[in-house]
Design a protein around this motif. Sequence first.
Motif, mmCIF file in Angstrom:
data_model
loop_
_atom_site.group_PDB
_atom_site.id
_atom_site.type_symbol
_atom_site.label_atom_id
_atom_site.label_comp_id
_atom_site.label_asym_id
_atom_site.label_seq_id
_atom_site.Cartn_x
_atom_site.Cartn_y
_atom_site.Cartn_z
ATOM 1 N N GLY A 182 2.825 66.896 28.269
ATOM 2 C CA GLY A 182 2.051 67.466 29.407
ATOM 3 C C GLY A 182 2.960 68.309 30.300
ATOM 4 N N LYS A 183 4.374 67.659 30.516
ATOM 5 C CA LYS A 183 5.090 68.533 31.462
ATOM 6 C C LYS A 183 6.056 69.529 30.830
ATOM 7 C CE LYS A 183 7.147 64.521 34.087
ATOM 8 N NZ LYS A 183 8.260 63.616 34.491
ATOM 9 N N MET A 184 5.850 69.489 29.631
ATOM 10 C CA MET A 184 6.264 70.787 28.632
ATOM 11 C C MET A 184 5.147 71.879 28.655
ATOM 12 S SD MET A 184 7.843 69.130 25.252
ATOM 13 C CE MET A 184 9.022 67.754 25.178
ATOM 14 N N GLY A 185 4.135 71.563 29.585
ATOM 15 C CA GLY A 185 3.185 72.602 29.530
ATOM 16 C C GLY A 185 1.828 72.561 28.249
ATOM 17 N N GLU A 186 2.213 71.590 27.376
ATOM 18 C CA GLU A 186 1.054 71.513 26.480
ATOM 19 C C GLU A 186 -0.396 71.148 26.995
ATOM 20 O OE1 GLU A 186 1.392 72.576 23.731
ATOM 21 O OE2 GLU A 186 3.157 72.325 22.675
ATOM 22 N N ALA A 187 -1.414 71.874 26.686
ATOM 23 C CA ALA A 187 -2.844 71.769 26.781
ATOM 24 C C ALA A 187 -3.141 70.461 25.985
ATOM 25 C CB ALA A 187 -3.767 72.639 26.471
ATOM 26 N N PRO A 188 -4.016 69.452 26.608
ATOM 27 C CA PRO A 188 -4.534 68.490 25.923
ATOM 28 C C PRO A 188 -5.371 68.641 24.709
ATOM 29 C CG PRO A 188 -5.244 68.332 28.286
ATOM 30 C CD PRO A 188 -4.831 69.717 27.957
ATOM 31 N N TRP A 189 -6.066 69.484 24.473
ATOM 32 C CA TRP A 189 -6.609 69.739 23.371
ATOM 33 C C TRP A 189 -5.570 70.029 21.907
ATOM 34 C CZ3 TRP A 189 -5.717 74.729 21.209
ATOM 35 C CH2 TRP A 189 -5.201 75.978 22.229
ATOM 36 N N ARG A 190 -4.542 70.703 22.443
ATOM 37 C CA ARG A 190 -3.494 71.167 21.501
ATOM 38 C C ARG A 190 -2.686 69.776 20.914
ATOM 39 N NH1 ARG A 190 -0.688 74.843 23.948
ATOM 40 N NH2 ARG A 190 -1.695 76.651 22.877
ATOM 41 N N VAL A 191 -2.547 68.876 21.979
ATOM 42 C CA VAL A 191 -1.820 67.837 21.495
ATOM 43 C C VAL A 191 -2.784 66.743 20.662
ATOM 44 C CG1 VAL A 191 -1.257 65.500 22.625
ATOM 45 C CG2 VAL A 191 -0.630 67.565 23.769
ATOM 46 N N VAL A 192 -4.075 66.822 21.132
ATOM 47 C CA VAL A 192 -5.010 66.070 20.235
ATOM 48 C C VAL A 192 -5.178 66.679 18.962
ATOM 49 C CG1 VAL A 192 -7.226 65.301 19.901
ATOM 50 C CG2 VAL A 192 -6.331 65.195 22.134
ATOM 51 N N PHE A 193 -5.410 67.835 18.829
ATOM 52 C CA PHE A 193 -5.419 68.561 17.489
ATOM 53 C C PHE A 193 -3.942 68.348 16.500
ATOM 54 C CE2 PHE A 193 -4.217 72.113 14.830
ATOM 55 C CZ PHE A 193 -5.222 71.963 13.744
ATOM 56 N N TRP A 194 -2.937 68.285 17.039
ATOM 57 C CA TRP A 194 -1.736 68.263 16.287
ATOM 58 C C TRP A 194 -1.482 66.952 15.919
ATOM 59 C CZ3 TRP A 194 -0.356 71.658 13.294
ATOM 60 C CH2 TRP A 194 -0.191 72.987 13.692
#
Length: 294
Positions: A182-194
């Motif tokens: 999240g600190k790197m700017g990743e959206a929650p949906w992208r984190v969950v998808f990967w």
Amino acid sequence: MNRVVAWAPGWQRLRSGRLGAGWMVVAALFFALMGVFVKVGGRSFGALELLFYRTLFGALMLGGVMVARRRNPLTPNWRGHLQRSLIGYVSMGLLFYALTHLPLATAITLNYTSSLFFTLICLVRLKEPLTRTAALALAVGFGGILLLLRPTFASDMWFAAAMGLASGASAGFAVFQVRELGKMGEAPWRVVFWFFAISSVFGAVLLLLGPGFTPLSAETFWPLLGVGLTGMCGQLAMTRAYKDGSKFLVASFAYLTVAFSAVLGVLLWGDVLPLEALAGILLIVFSGVLAARR
């Protein structure tokens, strides 16, 4: 008539999606139901296979939504996603193993010690100061763990209990990794998808190199579908809760999964926990709510 009027505002909020932190109550129920389907599916499938279908279903469903909304899944933070996915996969694999060998409420509670381990990680890695609230949460939480584990270590379920506790520890690391992404700017949906996509690849490789896939039938497919549907609905409701609601309330409501699991365990399997185990569960839930306030 009065009851209908009293229920109307809540029903209207549910229909309009304006539940705020209340979405975590919905998520807690779905996660408890996922535990039920895992236990039922455990009669025909191993923990790794159940986890594979759980993550595959999530990847396909979330991937379809991303395609429909034209969201780009590509990311420059591959290393962070690989680390988060590996740790998260290990955590869920351990949880699924515990669910197939322990009473439902016990397995879920051990996994929900993740907030305590997350607090420890923040203290060590980020050198956060140890506040009185955090110290009390840790002391109460680990006291609750000892009470909860005592009956299982006195029986033949000690290994499954150790795996359940390990799932909580690794989940704490996974939460820390999500925080870093999240600190790197990743959206929650992208984190969950990967997480779903990479975990599905992990699972497929392990199954192909190991026991292989169990043939599916009409009788064995429905628990897999249940695991996938309830897990994905829980994930979506939890994401909505953290987006719309107070973080403290959301973190507190998350422990309703333990309560729902305890009720379902009694209704479906007649699970009866010793008093010391019930006391341990209450202490762990209390410590988790305290940890959310630190």
